[in-house]
Design a protein around this motif. Structure first.
Motif, PDB file in Angstrom:
ATOM      1  N   LYS A  56     -11.407  -2.823  21.383  1.00  0.00           N
ATOM      2  CA  LYS A  56     -12.237  -1.789  20.769  1.00  0.00           C
ATOM      3  C   LYS A  56     -11.690  -1.469  19.390  1.00  0.00           C
ATOM      4  O   LYS A  56     -10.628  -0.859  19.262  1.00  0.00           O
ATOM      5  N   PHE A  57     -12.402  -1.894  18.361  1.00  0.00           N
ATOM      6  CA  PHE A  57     -12.072  -1.516  16.989  1.00  0.00           C
ATOM      7  C   PHE A  57     -12.807  -0.206  16.732  1.00  0.00           C
ATOM      8  O   PHE A  57     -14.025  -0.169  16.668  1.00  0.00           O
ATOM      9  N   MET A  58     -12.060   0.874  16.596  1.00  0.00           N
ATOM     10  CA  MET A  58     -12.649   2.206  16.580  1.00  0.00           C
ATOM     11  C   MET A  58     -12.684   2.858  15.205  1.00  0.00           C
ATOM     12  O   MET A  58     -13.384   3.851  15.016  1.00  0.00           O
ATOM     13  N   ALA A  59     -11.920   2.320  14.253  1.00  0.00           N
ATOM     14  CA  ALA A  59     -11.905   2.867  12.896  1.00  0.00           C
ATOM     15  C   ALA A  59     -11.443   1.770  11.936  1.00  0.00           C
ATOM     16  O   ALA A  59     -10.629   0.924  12.301  1.00  0.00           O
ATOM     17  N   LEU A  60     -11.985   1.800  10.730  1.00  0.00           N
ATOM     18  CA  LEU A  60     -11.546   0.861   9.703  1.00  0.00           C
ATOM     19  C   LEU A  60     -10.161   1.253   9.207  1.00  0.00           C
ATOM     20  O   LEU A  60      -9.876   2.433   9.014  1.00  0.00           O
ATOM     21  N   ILE A  61      -9.323   0.250   8.997  1.00  0.00           N
ATOM     22  CA  ILE A  61      -7.983   0.499   8.465  1.00  0.00           C
ATOM     23  C   ILE A  61      -7.970   0.063   7.011  1.00  0.00           C
ATOM     24  O   ILE A  61      -7.964  -1.127   6.699  1.00  0.00           O
ATOM     25  N   ASN A  62      -8.026   1.042   6.125  1.00  0.00           N
ATOM     26  CA  ASN A  62      -7.984   0.798   4.687  1.00  0.00           C
ATOM     27  C   ASN A  62      -6.531   0.970   4.235  1.00  0.00           C
ATOM     28  O   ASN A  62      -5.981   2.068   4.328  1.00  0.00           O
ATOM     29  N   PRO A  63      -5.890  -0.115   3.747  1.00  0.00           N
ATOM     30  CA  PRO A  63      -4.473  -0.019   3.397  1.00  0.00           C
ATOM     31  C   PRO A  63      -4.191   0.890   2.204  1.00  0.00           C
ATOM     32  O   PRO A  63      -3.054   1.317   2.021  1.00  0.00           O
ATOM     33  N   ASP A  64      -5.196   1.180   1.396  1.00  0.00           N
ATOM     34  CA  ASP A  64      -5.010   2.125   0.294  1.00  0.00           C
ATOM     35  C   ASP A  64      -4.884   3.557   0.813  1.00  0.00           C
ATOM     36  O   ASP A  64      -4.121   4.354   0.288  1.00  0.00           O
TER      37      ASP A  64
END
Length: 123
Positions: free
Chosen positions: A73-81
């Protein structure tokens, strides 16, 4: 490490029998983010799965081959910034000589970004 300089492990500790916590810092300057996606970087799910595999290998001291994944389950985008620091919980169980089950929850701040269960065999 499959992706050179993609992340660094700031902490990897055993917190209970078969349970581990890790803190990983993503390299926001890594080339993968230039293409995924320009101007709005997102950590690819397959890269997150690779990080989990590599942490599991480090814990077990053995090379692993993924047999299966379930309950991904990918539940949120991971933005490295915005969120380069990730907290990972790993629960490792099974017959450590054959099949190894790894349950994972990955968070940034108070947000759950990924939950999954992977089954590995020793390579």
């Amino acid at each position: 490490m499959l992706l050179k300089d993609f992340y660094t492990v700031e902490k990897l500790e055993n917190v209970a029998e078969g349970k581990y916590n890790a803190v990983v810092l993503l390299n926001r300057e890594h080339d993968i983010f230039k293409g995924h996606f320009p101007g709005n970087p997102v950590t690819p799910g397959v890269c997150m799965m690779q990080i989990i595999k590599e942490l599991s290998q480090e814990i077990l001291g053995s090379s692993l081959f993924m047999k299966s994944s379930s309950n991904v389950k990918f539940m949120a985008l991971i933005n490295p910034d915005n969120n380069p620091k990730l907290d990972l919980e790993l629960e490792i169980s099974g017959d450590l000589t054959s099949e190894i089950k790894v349950k994972n929850t990955t968070k940034f701040e108070d947000t759950v970004a990924l939950k999954l269960t992977n089954t590995y065999i020793k390579a």
